[in-house]
Write a protein that holds these residues in place. Structure first.
Motif, PDB file in Angstrom:
ATOM      1  N   GLY B 384      23.951  11.264   7.644  1.00  0.00           N
ATOM      2  CA  GLY B 384      23.423  10.031   7.077  1.00  0.00           C
ATOM      3  C   GLY B 384      23.378   8.848   8.018  1.00  0.00           C
ATOM      4  O   GLY B 384      23.278   7.695   7.608  1.00  0.00           O
ATOM      5  N   ARG B 385      23.435   9.083   9.279  1.00  0.00           N
ATOM      6  CA  ARG B 385      23.483   7.965  10.229  1.00  0.00           C
ATOM      7  C   ARG B 385      22.138   7.254  10.361  1.00  0.00           C
ATOM      8  O   ARG B 385      21.081   7.820  10.096  1.00  0.00           O
ATOM      9  CB  ARG B 385      23.928   8.449  11.589  1.00  0.00           C
ATOM     10  N   ASN B 402       6.339   8.212   5.777  1.00  0.00           N
ATOM     11  CA  ASN B 402       7.437   8.929   6.413  1.00  0.00           C
ATOM     12  C   ASN B 402       8.523   9.179   5.382  1.00  0.00           C
ATOM     13  O   ASN B 402       8.776   8.352   4.514  1.00  0.00           O
ATOM     14  CB  ASN B 402       8.010   8.103   7.570  1.00  0.00           C
ATOM     15  N   LEU B 403       9.190  10.326   5.517  1.00  0.00           N
ATOM     16  CA  LEU B 403      10.296  10.633   4.622  1.00  0.00           C
ATOM     17  C   LEU B 403      11.599  10.601   5.397  1.00  0.00           C
ATOM     18  O   LEU B 403      11.695  11.193   6.477  1.00  0.00           O
ATOM     19  CB  LEU B 403      10.093  12.023   3.999  1.00  0.00           C
ATOM     20  N   ILE B 404      12.578   9.909   4.852  1.00  0.00           N
ATOM     21  CA  ILE B 404      13.879   9.842   5.509  1.00  0.00           C
ATOM     22  C   ILE B 404      14.947  10.298   4.530  1.00  0.00           C
ATOM     23  O   ILE B 404      14.896   9.950   3.357  1.00  0.00           O
ATOM     24  CB  ILE B 404      14.118   8.413   6.086  1.00  0.00           C
ATOM     25  N   SER B 405      15.883  11.117   5.025  1.00  0.00           N
ATOM     26  CA  SER B 405      16.865  11.705   4.110  1.00  0.00           C
ATOM     27  C   SER B 405      18.138  12.066   4.861  1.00  0.00           C
ATOM     28  O   SER B 405      18.057  12.543   5.993  1.00  0.00           O
ATOM     29  CB  SER B 405      16.273  12.974   3.482  1.00  0.00           C
ATOM     30  N   PRO B 406      19.279  11.885   4.286  1.00  0.00           N
ATOM     31  CA  PRO B 406      19.542  11.211   3.002  1.00  0.00           C
ATOM     32  C   PRO B 406      19.718   9.708   3.178  1.00  0.00           C
ATOM     33  O   PRO B 406      20.165   9.043   2.265  1.00  0.00           O
ATOM     34  CB  PRO B 406      20.858  11.873   2.575  1.00  0.00           C
ATOM     35  N   GLY B 415       6.841   1.884   4.870  1.00  0.00           N
ATOM     36  CA  GLY B 415       6.260   3.176   5.283  1.00  0.00           C
ATOM     37  C   GLY B 415       7.275   4.299   5.358  1.00  0.00           C
ATOM     38  O   GLY B 415       6.973   5.367   5.896  1.00  0.00           O
ATOM     39  N   PHE B 416       8.477   4.037   4.838  1.00  0.00           N
ATOM     40  CA  PHE B 416       9.493   5.089   4.770  1.00  0.00           C
ATOM     41  C   PHE B 416       9.938   5.240   3.323  1.00  0.00           C
ATOM     42  O   PHE B 416      10.224   4.236   2.674  1.00  0.00           O
ATOM     43  CB  PHE B 416      10.719   4.726   5.605  1.00  0.00           C
ATOM     44  N   ARG B 417      10.016   6.429   2.853  1.00  0.00           N
ATOM     45  CA  ARG B 417      10.678   6.602   1.572  1.00  0.00           C
ATOM     46  C   ARG B 417      11.905   7.489   1.786  1.00  0.00           C
ATOM     47  O   ARG B 417      11.927   8.345   2.672  1.00  0.00           O
ATOM     48  CB  ARG B 417       9.737   7.210   0.546  1.00  0.00           C
ATOM     49  N   SER B 418      12.924   7.196   1.012  1.00  0.00           N
ATOM     50  CA  SER B 418      14.150   7.967   1.123  1.00  0.00           C
ATOM     51  C   SER B 418      14.255   8.904  -0.055  1.00  0.00           C
ATOM     52  O   SER B 418      13.924   8.551  -1.182  1.00  0.00           O
ATOM     53  CB  SER B 418      15.351   7.018   1.158  1.00  0.00           C
ATOM     54  N   GLU B 419      14.721  10.091   0.217  1.00  0.00           N
ATOM     55  CA  GLU B 419      14.780  11.097  -0.822  1.00  0.00           C
ATOM     56  C   GLU B 419      15.868  12.092  -0.440  1.00  0.00           C
ATOM     57  O   GLU B 419      15.979  12.440   0.734  1.00  0.00           O
ATOM     58  CB  GLU B 419      13.428  11.803  -0.872  1.00  0.00           C
ATOM     59  N   ALA B 420      16.640  12.528  -1.409  1.00  0.00           N
ATOM     60  CA  ALA B 420      17.627  13.572  -1.094  1.00  0.00           C
ATOM     61  C   ALA B 420      16.899  14.897  -1.095  1.00  0.00           C
ATOM     62  O   ALA B 420      16.288  15.287  -2.086  1.00  0.00           O
ATOM     63  CB  ALA B 420      18.744  13.578  -2.132  1.00  0.00           C
ATOM     64  N   ILE B 421      16.922  15.532   0.041  1.00  0.00           N
ATOM     65  CA  ILE B 421      16.240  16.821   0.102  1.00  0.00           C
ATOM     66  C   ILE B 421      17.195  17.873   0.638  1.00  0.00           C
ATOM     67  O   ILE B 421      18.191  17.561   1.278  1.00  0.00           O
ATOM     68  CB  ILE B 421      14.969  16.779   0.991  1.00  0.00           C
ATOM     69  N   ALA B 422      16.895  19.101   0.387  1.00  0.00           N
ATOM     70  CA  ALA B 422      17.656  20.215   0.956  1.00  0.00           C
ATOM     71  C   ALA B 422      16.727  20.966   1.900  1.00  0.00           C
ATOM     72  O   ALA B 422      15.528  21.079   1.655  1.00  0.00           O
ATOM     73  CB  ALA B 422      18.145  21.139  -0.148  1.00  0.00           C
ATOM     74  N   LEU B 431      13.840  24.497  10.206  1.00  0.00           N
ATOM     75  CA  LEU B 431      14.275  23.988   8.908  1.00  0.00           C
ATOM     76  C   LEU B 431      13.134  23.207   8.255  1.00  0.00           C
ATOM     77  O   LEU B 431      12.513  22.344   8.897  1.00  0.00           O
ATOM     78  CB  LEU B 431      15.495  23.085   9.086  1.00  0.00           C
ATOM     79  N   TYR B 432      12.924  23.518   7.011  1.00  0.00           N
ATOM     80  CA  TYR B 432      11.913  22.801   6.229  1.00  0.00           C
ATOM     81  C   TYR B 432      12.527  22.398   4.897  1.00  0.00           C
ATOM     82  O   TYR B 432      13.446  23.064   4.398  1.00  0.00           O
ATOM     83  CB  TYR B 432      10.701  23.694   5.960  1.00  0.00           C
ATOM     84  N   PRO B 433      12.018  21.346   4.296  1.00  0.00           N
ATOM     85  CA  PRO B 433      12.455  21.019   2.935  1.00  0.00           C
ATOM     86  C   PRO B 433      12.136  22.196   2.014  1.00  0.00           C
ATOM     87  O   PRO B 433      11.127  22.888   2.209  1.00  0.00           O
ATOM     88  CB  PRO B 433      11.609  19.787   2.574  1.00  0.00           C
ATOM     89  N   GLU B 434      13.004  22.355   1.034  1.00  0.00           N
ATOM     90  CA  GLU B 434      12.790  23.493   0.129  1.00  0.00           C
ATOM     91  C   GLU B 434      11.444  23.389  -0.566  1.00  0.00           C
ATOM     92  O   GLU B 434      10.792  24.396  -0.824  1.00  0.00           O
ATOM     93  CB  GLU B 434      13.934  23.585  -0.872  1.00  0.00           C
TER      94      GLU B 434
END
Lengths: 757, 757
Positions: B384-385, B402-406, B415-422, B431-434
């Motif tokens: 999470g840094r 852009n997607l930033i997580s977590p 222009g960034f959205r935050s989302e908890a992804i696995a 590695l890809y988001p599920e």
């Protein structure tokens, strides 16, 4: 002398059959003396276990590689245990080998150590380990030839005598090039003190200038045990150009005899460094007018210096023909003890430049010579110069019956008469007055010749191959032609380059003395980070060419000429005459000549040449930055040359450390013009010429313009720096600092013209 | 891409008979295609004269020494002239050899360059000389393996592409250890510009840390010609631990494509250093959490960075996972041009620590990125840094989707959205988001694997042999037993020393990775000027022993451990754990560990050890004093150790020069005690710890007593120095100087306790 070995010594080499015959004839006591002929190391070790007094081990002719010879046994007087060669000179001990002796009545002869080096710190040792030494033993007719550690500055010793009553005679010891005294007598334990060794009839062949401390040829004792008597006799040896450092022999113990040795054109002196009551007689010093050739230096009590002969010695200061030192009152064991009871009589000093009395007088060394005698000496000098320098009160020396010619008697004492005499060379090779004058060396002085020393079966070779002494080979500007010619040339050859543009795509590796000479218009460019690399054994004379750096790689630190990145055991010579360098600016720090650590030039000569547009230094001689007293070149001499737009210094010349063991470096610059030199931002010294620890500097008759100042750092010794009769245009006058003494600057900076434009 | 060679490429090695059969079957145009089977250089040169389109020269299996291959000829499209091996991999080009091509439609394959080095500045060159280049030619299935100049700092290049329309593919290029970019495309003349080369499917094997500038693996162009287009395609290559310096690839020209390359655990970045309109897509960077692993650095105009994947990259600053630089307004050609029209889209940055925007912003680099886009990137970090650092105005960059997580979205832009992804690892290893999130690298990214590159017939070996990976050998204290054991051990072996006193009379030469471990009470003394000498290929782990210097020679400059006096091509490792040093005082300048010039440690680790009575330094890592940006060790890490009565510094660590090409050196000292360190008169720095040009310093939790101050000289880059939580007793606080920038000192010196006793 004490109980040395008394058996008669046969000078003729003896074949195996001869040996066997001799064994049969004389091997009487004990009755069963055996000869073991061995062909490999296993056989040797097997034989060793069986040896009894009178037995002999014979090594088969051939190369014995990586042979650490332990020769241990107990012989008897008259029936030694011997180790010898099938044929003297045909048993080559090579690779990583050595010889250690321990026991009683051992004798080793006929071996040759070459093509390798000892894996331990000694080649021949009169002990096997700290507890087991050799006594009453003899090493004779053995050769050690260029058996050097690969690293010039790695320390080792070729012959180390321990024990008592040992003899080292008729050996040939030549070409030690790495650090460490060639031969030493140790007194470090009781079993090695009052030892009565005899060191005689050895040929101590050329030892080149080491360029640091640790280049003595012979040392007897150490300061620590110097008040102990050694009773070692050193006689009838021949020291041939023993130039290692400023002590040829360093005596550091008592009651030794140095008799009838010949010192042929050797830099330095026989130094009575520590220890008392030594006798120095009948020695002959031929300087041949060479730089720094010296005679005898007297320190301590009870030294007798008589019937010695010195001719053509040019040494100065502590390296003079005859030097009597001041001492330190209540001196610690490792400083200078006062001269007392010295007897200096019947010596001849012929055409030798310097006799120094009370030398080294200063605040610490204030104890003047006392109770001493200086009599019946003959001092003669062709050019009538005043050879005496007296630094302090010499009233403690009784001068009597000395003859000086043709000079006037000195004014510091009575006891000299002046007389015009003529000299003639006698049968023994020495100069004597035509008639007896009652002074000087005796007529019957027995001069040891080269031929009387060492062995007959091993050549005493000249150490240097001169430029131009070989063939002349023509080279054209075809690709690879110069590269191939350099690779194929023999030592001494001259490559004559025809007119043309030479593009050199490989390093030109100089492994032998070569001359490269342009005939017509010869332009050279090069594509590697250097044009020439001088490797071990190489020397280069370059003349009549133009060299541009424009094709060199875009790389910091290029050079036109550099020395081997590996340690060079052989000193090299570099001469650059009528060579024109330009475009050394494709990247920063492009030097013209760059010396690597562990490499040493006997001389670098630059004449009638030009150097333009250089981003580095013209000469980078500063790689020995460890401050161990090591440096990169003995003589750097530049004349009638032009230096223009040089970002670094004309030279960075560095001799660090604070020991006084070397005569050099020397620097001379005359008749040259410097314009815009030293101003680059990477030039750390901010000087046009940067000399650090240089011992002799002469800068005269130059024009120096728009340049940084000359910087001279004196560090140790009594460096002589003269900067006279130059013109400085828009350039500050030189700076001189005494870094360690804290004294006032001693450089002579005078008669220079200073202009602003 | 342009007119590359289109013939189908057979991956299978082909035997001579197969080749002949193939030639018979397909050698149709021209009808008389011939195969010349040659067994030596003369036959090769004879064959060369006769070659016509379609002909093949086959080199006989075996070693070809000192073979400078000139392969010049004129083939035709579809009928190249070929040079190949009887059996691929069995033709070894060794000694001083190289390969130069010139002409048209040439093809070289199947050769192995090893056991030697090029005598010129290039191993494979697509030209014979400045006038004669190769076009439409191909080098494929060739191996260059550790074919290094003997001198680490000597510059050369393994592959240099000139001409046009050439292809370099399926080659195995590993182990370049000397200075100089491994491979480069030159644009230096018109005949080499707009060249449409293709560089593909090569295995660029491990390149160790060089420790200076000149360690790039691939460079396209130079700054001088950087505004010229190259049209080179670099695709499907595998860069395996390409750790040479901070640029893995240095792009310096326009219109190049970098596509589907894999960068495996490589320090540094793919750098768009100069030149415009390049495309970087489909590349994969696996950092594996290793120090200084980076991604892509963007400079200049028109760069497209899309569909790249970065995982586990730990690089910082200019070496981050993604770096967008500030430029210099009206930049000179060799400085930083402004970022303009950059498109940075659909990249995945997974567990990568740093994204830097407007990086390098300062008074000179003030031109911020403009007209640029940063969209649909996926930024994920386990811990999470905040991975972004923004140094200047980034309003010229349009951030979108852009997607930033977590982590929370950054605050410098929309222009960034935050989302908890696995994330889950897909078939292609990434590695890809599920579920599809509309950001990051594409699912169909074609990941180039190691196996797809280079050749099948040559092994891709691991570069390092670990300590303790071999046999265990017991050693007793008999004379020579340790020496013999060291000589006989294999790489990775462990020598276990039994209790006893070891007197070592020879250098212990470490030529392989070895562990020497004391069991019980092991005391070691040594009689040479060093105990251990680490030679090329050697590494040493020493543990559980006591070492005294008391038997070392009376010689200035001894050391316990030193590196080879010759250049070491292989980086070494040194570990000292639970080792106790004493009596390093028989003469001055006795160092414990002394690194020679031209030697480089990947790491030196000291732990739980003690060092008492040392006249020199504990670590002497300051031999690269030429200021060429070279240094002696990458990581020096010391913990929980005791230093007492050390006349020199604990460490003299020197990295000179002003270039910013290296990540190191690094220094860390923790939990240790220094007492009376640095006070000797020969300690030039007058410091207890002397760091010059060290990039990362961490000194914490130590007690420093009666010692000289710590001295930290910052020279270049943005060095990070922290000296915190130490106790200074009767010792001044550290000094920090910024030698070149003129800025305020930047070292963090805080939370230290200062006492007078």
């Amino acid at each position: 002398m004490g109980g040395g070995i008394s058996e008669p010594y046969a000078r003729c080499p003896m074949s195996l059959s001869g040996l066997l015959a001799a064994a049969a004839l004389f091997g009487a006591s004990p009755a069963l003396a055996e000869t073991f002929f061995v062909k490999d190391q296993t056989e040797y070790r097997d034989a060793l276990k069986q040896l009894e007094p009178g037995d002999t081990v014979v090594l088969a002719d051939g190369a014995w590689r990586d042979f650490e010879i332990v020769f241990q046994g107990t012989g008897e007087e008259g029936a030694p245990i011997s180790l010898t060669a099938e044929t003297p000179g045909k048993v080559i001990i090579s690779g990583q080998s050595n010889l250690r002796l321990a026991g009683e009545f051992l004798k080793v002869s006929g071996l040759v150590f070459k093509d390798g080096f000892t894996p331990t710190s000694e080649v021949i040792s009169f002990r096997v380990d700290a507890d087991n030494v050799a006594n009453n033993s003899r090493v004779t007719q053995v050769v050690i030839d260029n058996y050097n550690q690969p690293e010039r500055q790695e320390v080792d010793f070729w012959v180390m005598m321990y024990g008592k009553n040992n003899r080292f005679d008729h050996n040939h010891i030549a070409g030690k090039r790495n650090k460490g005294v060639t031969m030493a007598v140790r007194l470090n334990t009781e079993q090695s003190q009052e030892n009565y060794h005899r060191i005689d009839h050895n040929y101590f062949g050329p030892r080149q200038i080491l360029g640091s401390n640790g280049g003595e040829t012979l040392r007897i004792g150490t300061s620590h045990y110097s008040l102990t008597d050694s009773f070692t006799v050193v006689e009838n040896n021949y020291f041939d150009r023993a130039d290692g450092e400023l002590e040829i022999i360093s005596n550091k113990s008592g009651n030794n005899v140095f008799r009838n040795n010949t010192f042929y054109q050797s830099r330095g002196t026989l130094t009575m460094r520590h220890g008392n009551n030594n006798l120095v007689e009948g020695n002959v010093f031929f300087g041949n007018g060479a730089d720094h050739t010296g005679g005898i230096r007297v320190i301590n009590a009870g030294q007798t210096i008589r019937n010695n002969y010195m001719e053509g010695l040019k040494g100065t200061r502590f390296g003079g023909a005859l030097v009597v030192m001041n001492g330190v009152p209540n001196s610690p064991i490792n400083r200078y003890h006062q001269v007392k009871d010295a007897k200096i009589t019947n010596n001849s000093l012929i055409n030798s430049d310097n006799i120094q009395l009370a030398a080294g007088s200063d605040a610490e060394r204030s104890a003047v010579p006392i109770d001493s005698e200086f009599s019946q000496n003959l001092i003669f000098h062709d050019d009538g110069r005043d050879v005496f320098t007296v630094y302090d009160d010499v009233s403690g020396v009784a001068f009597a019956k000395n003859l000086i010619s043709p000079m006037a008697p000195p004014d510091f004492a009575e006891g000299f008469r002046s007389e015009a005499i003529a000299l003639e060379r006698a049968q023994n090779g020495l100069l004597y007055p035509e008639s007896d004058v009652g002074a000087g060396a005796l007529r019957d002085l027995d001069v040891t010749t080269k031929e009387e020393t060492g062995v007959a079966w091993y050549p005493k070779l000249e150490p240097i191959i001169a430029f131009g002494s070989g063939e002349t080979i023509k080279v054209s500007a075809e690709p690879n032609a110069l590269f191939d010619a350099v690779g194929q040339a023999n030592a001494g050859d001259t490559l004559v380059l025809k007119s043309g543009d030479y593009v050199v795509s490989k390093f030109l590796k100089i492994k032998k003395p070569l001359t490269i000479k342009g005939k017509g218009k010869v332009n050279i460019t090069f594509e590697r980070s250097a044009l020439f690399e001088i490797l071990d054994g190489g020397s280069l004379r370059l003349t009549g060419v133009s060299i541009s750096g424009r094709d060199a790689p875009d790389n910091a630190g290029n050079a036109v000429i550099r020395t081997s990145p590996y340690s060079m055991l052989e000193n090299y010579r570099l001469e650059i005459v009528d060579v024109h360098f330009s475009d050394m600016d494709v990247n920063h720090s492009f030097n013209v000549i760059s010396a690597a650590k562990g490499t040493f030039a006997d001389s670098i000569l630059i004449k009638d040449s030009s150097f333009r547009d250089v981003t580095g230094a013209v000469l980078k001689l500063d790689k020995e930055s460890d401050d161990y007293g090591i440096y990169n070149a003995e003589y750097l001499t530049i004349s009638d040359s032009i230096f223009e737009n040089v970002q670094g210094a004309l030279v960075d010349f560095y001799r660090g450390g604070t020991d006084e063991s070397t005569f050099g470096p020397h620097f001379k610059l005359t008749g040259s013009t410097l314009t815009n030199v030293g101003g680059g931002k990477r030039n750390k010294s901010k000087a046009a010429i940067h000399l650090h620890g240089v011992q002799v500097t002469n800068i005269s008759g130059n024009v120096i313009k728009n340049s940084e100042p000359i910087l001279i750092n004196h560090t140790v010794g009594e460096p002589k720096s003269r900067i006279v009769n130059n013109t400085f245009i828009n350039t500050p006058l030189p700076n001189n600092f005494e870094l360690n003494s804290g004294l006032e600057p001693t450089a002579v900076i005078e008669n220079n013209e200073v202009k602003t434009r």
